[in-house]
Design an enzyme around this catalytic site. Structure first.
Site, PDB file in Angstrom:
ATOM      1  N   ALA A 238      -5.614  -0.413   2.021  1.00  0.00           N
ATOM      2  CA  ALA A 238      -4.379  -0.681   2.755  1.00  0.00           C
ATOM      3  C   ALA A 238      -3.150  -0.597   1.845  1.00  0.00           C
ATOM      4  O   ALA A 238      -3.252  -0.396   0.630  1.00  0.00           O
ATOM      5  CB  ALA A 238      -4.470  -2.052   3.426  1.00  0.00           C
ATOM      6  N   HIS A 239      -1.988  -0.785   2.469  1.00  0.00           N
ATOM      7  CA  HIS A 239      -0.732  -0.596   1.738  1.00  0.00           C
ATOM      8  C   HIS A 239      -0.551  -1.616   0.612  1.00  0.00           C
ATOM      9  O   HIS A 239      -0.962  -2.758   0.705  1.00  0.00           O
ATOM     10  CB  HIS A 239       0.473  -0.596   2.682  1.00  0.00           C
ATOM     11  CG  HIS A 239       0.636  -1.816   3.521  1.00  0.00           C
ATOM     12  ND1 HIS A 239       1.604  -1.923   4.486  1.00  0.00           N
ATOM     13  CD2 HIS A 239      -0.032  -2.995   3.564  1.00  0.00           C
ATOM     14  CE1 HIS A 239       1.534  -3.104   5.067  1.00  0.00           C
ATOM     15  NE2 HIS A 239       0.553  -3.770   4.523  1.00  0.00           N
ATOM     16  N   ASN A 240       0.045  -1.111  -0.472  1.00  0.00           N
ATOM     17  CA  ASN A 240       0.405  -1.915  -1.645  1.00  0.00           C
ATOM     18  C   ASN A 240      -0.781  -2.411  -2.468  1.00  0.00           C
ATOM     19  O   ASN A 240      -0.612  -3.218  -3.383  1.00  0.00           O
ATOM     20  CB  ASN A 240       1.274  -3.119  -1.254  1.00  0.00           C
ATOM     21  CG  ASN A 240       2.544  -2.713  -0.549  1.00  0.00           C
ATOM     22  OD1 ASN A 240       2.652  -2.843   0.664  1.00  0.00           O
ATOM     23  ND2 ASN A 240       3.498  -2.174  -1.292  1.00  0.00           N
TER      24      ASN A 240
END
Length: 339
Positions: A238-240
């Site tokens: 997922a993001h980051n």
């Protein structure tokens, strides 16, 4: 078909030849199926008994196993590593692309290096950079201002979104998507409001990514995969998220947003890792692990119930539901004993 003498192969493997170094091998085979022209390996002494019947032209073994071999031998401290290096030397896997196909679309302002190959129907968008020796398979999409490093290979139908950067000597298998939007939304009185994902994905050198894996771009900061990481098939990052160098992640794993995984970690297949936590260096999580909190001490971690017969599992599940009641009863007994 690749062909190499044992002497030449020994030089590549930093191994010692015991026997005829002029013997030619052309393929890798398992010990039970090997025949003349094949090379095999023994890395576990419990399979030593199979050496007597092995028909391979050569076997990669530790020095302690030489006396049990009936054929030529390459002696190494780590025969399994020898197998990996021999497989590389004899690899006949075709390239994802061999030249620049006429059906490929390449934007006029894209930068294409020397010796680049781009397969049929691939799309290279504006200001994308494809460095020297990179191979872009058929049907790949390389978004605006994306960068693909030297000698990196993308198999067919890989999607690399805008501004994503992939380092040198990486390998990405078919169907993988890098840089798609992270799952970012605000809620306005029951209505979901999309948050544009403004970061990107930065991938280091010598990273391998399996088929049908998704790596989301960061919401503000970038999603980062450091160098020498290996990622299996059908994984969601997922993001980051940040993944430290030298880490490995097996198939079906899910890593929620903004989690940081340290260097040289091993994540077993089917694991689920909660968001916004940090896992220190040198952690191993066994298969189907559910990581709900930070891990600040290296070591091996497990969760879940090991396989049981259905009858045993049903009993275990029933007991789990009674834990609170049993705990209350136990405390009552303890209180009586104290009183």
């Amino acid at each position: 078909m690749s062909r190499i003498t044992l002497a030449e192969l020994a030089e590549k493997l930093d191994a010692t030849v015991h026997g005829d170094g002029t013997v030619v091998v052309h393929s890798i085979a398992s010990m039970s199926k090997a025949k003349e022209g094949d090379i095999t390996f023994l890395s576990d002494a419990k399979y030593r008994k199979h050496l007597v019947e092995c028909q391979a032209s050569a076997v990669i073994v530790k020095e302690a196993d030489v006396e049990f071999c009936q054929s030529n031998v390459l002696i190494m401290r780590d025969p399994y590593l020898g197998f990996a290096l021999a497989a590389q030397a004899l690899d006949t896997t075709p390239a994802p692309a061999s030249d620049i196909a006429p059906s490929a679309y390449i934007a006029d302002d894209a930068i294409i290096g020397e010796g680049v190959a781009i397969g049929h129907n691939a799309v290279i968008e504006s200001k994308a950079v494809i460095a020297d020796g990179a191979m872009i398979g058929a049907g790949c999409f390389i978004g605006k201002e994306a960068k693909i490093g030297k000698n990196t290979k993308l198999w067919a139908n890989v999607s690399v979104y805008h501004r994503v950067e992939i380092g040198e000597a990486c390998l990405v298998q078919s169907g993988t998507v890098i840089g798609s939007d992270g799952f970012g939304y605000a809620n306005d009185r029951g209505t979901w409001v999309k948050i544009p994902q403004l970061g990107s994905v930065i991938i280091g050198d010598n990273v391998e990514i399996g088929a049908n894996t998704t790596i989301d771009r960061g919401a503000i900061d970038d999603t980062v995969i450091e160098s020498n990481v290996i990622i299996d098939n059908q994984i969601q990052i997922a993001h980051n998220v940040q993944i430290g160098s030298g880490s490995a992640m097996a198939g079906g794993t899910i890593v929620a947003g903004s989690t940081k995984i340290g260097k040289h970690c091993i994540i077993g297949g089917g694991s689920v890792i909660n968001g916004h936590i940090e896992i220190t260096d040198g952690v191993t999580i066994t298969g189907m692990g559910m990581v709900m909190r930070a891990i600040d001490e290296k070591g091996m971690y497990s969760s879940g119930i090991p396989l049981q017969t259905n009858k045993e599992w049903r009993k275990t599940a029933a007991r789990v539901h009674k834990i609170d009641e049993m705990n209350k009863r136990l405390k009552a007994v303890e209180k009586k004993l104290v009183d």
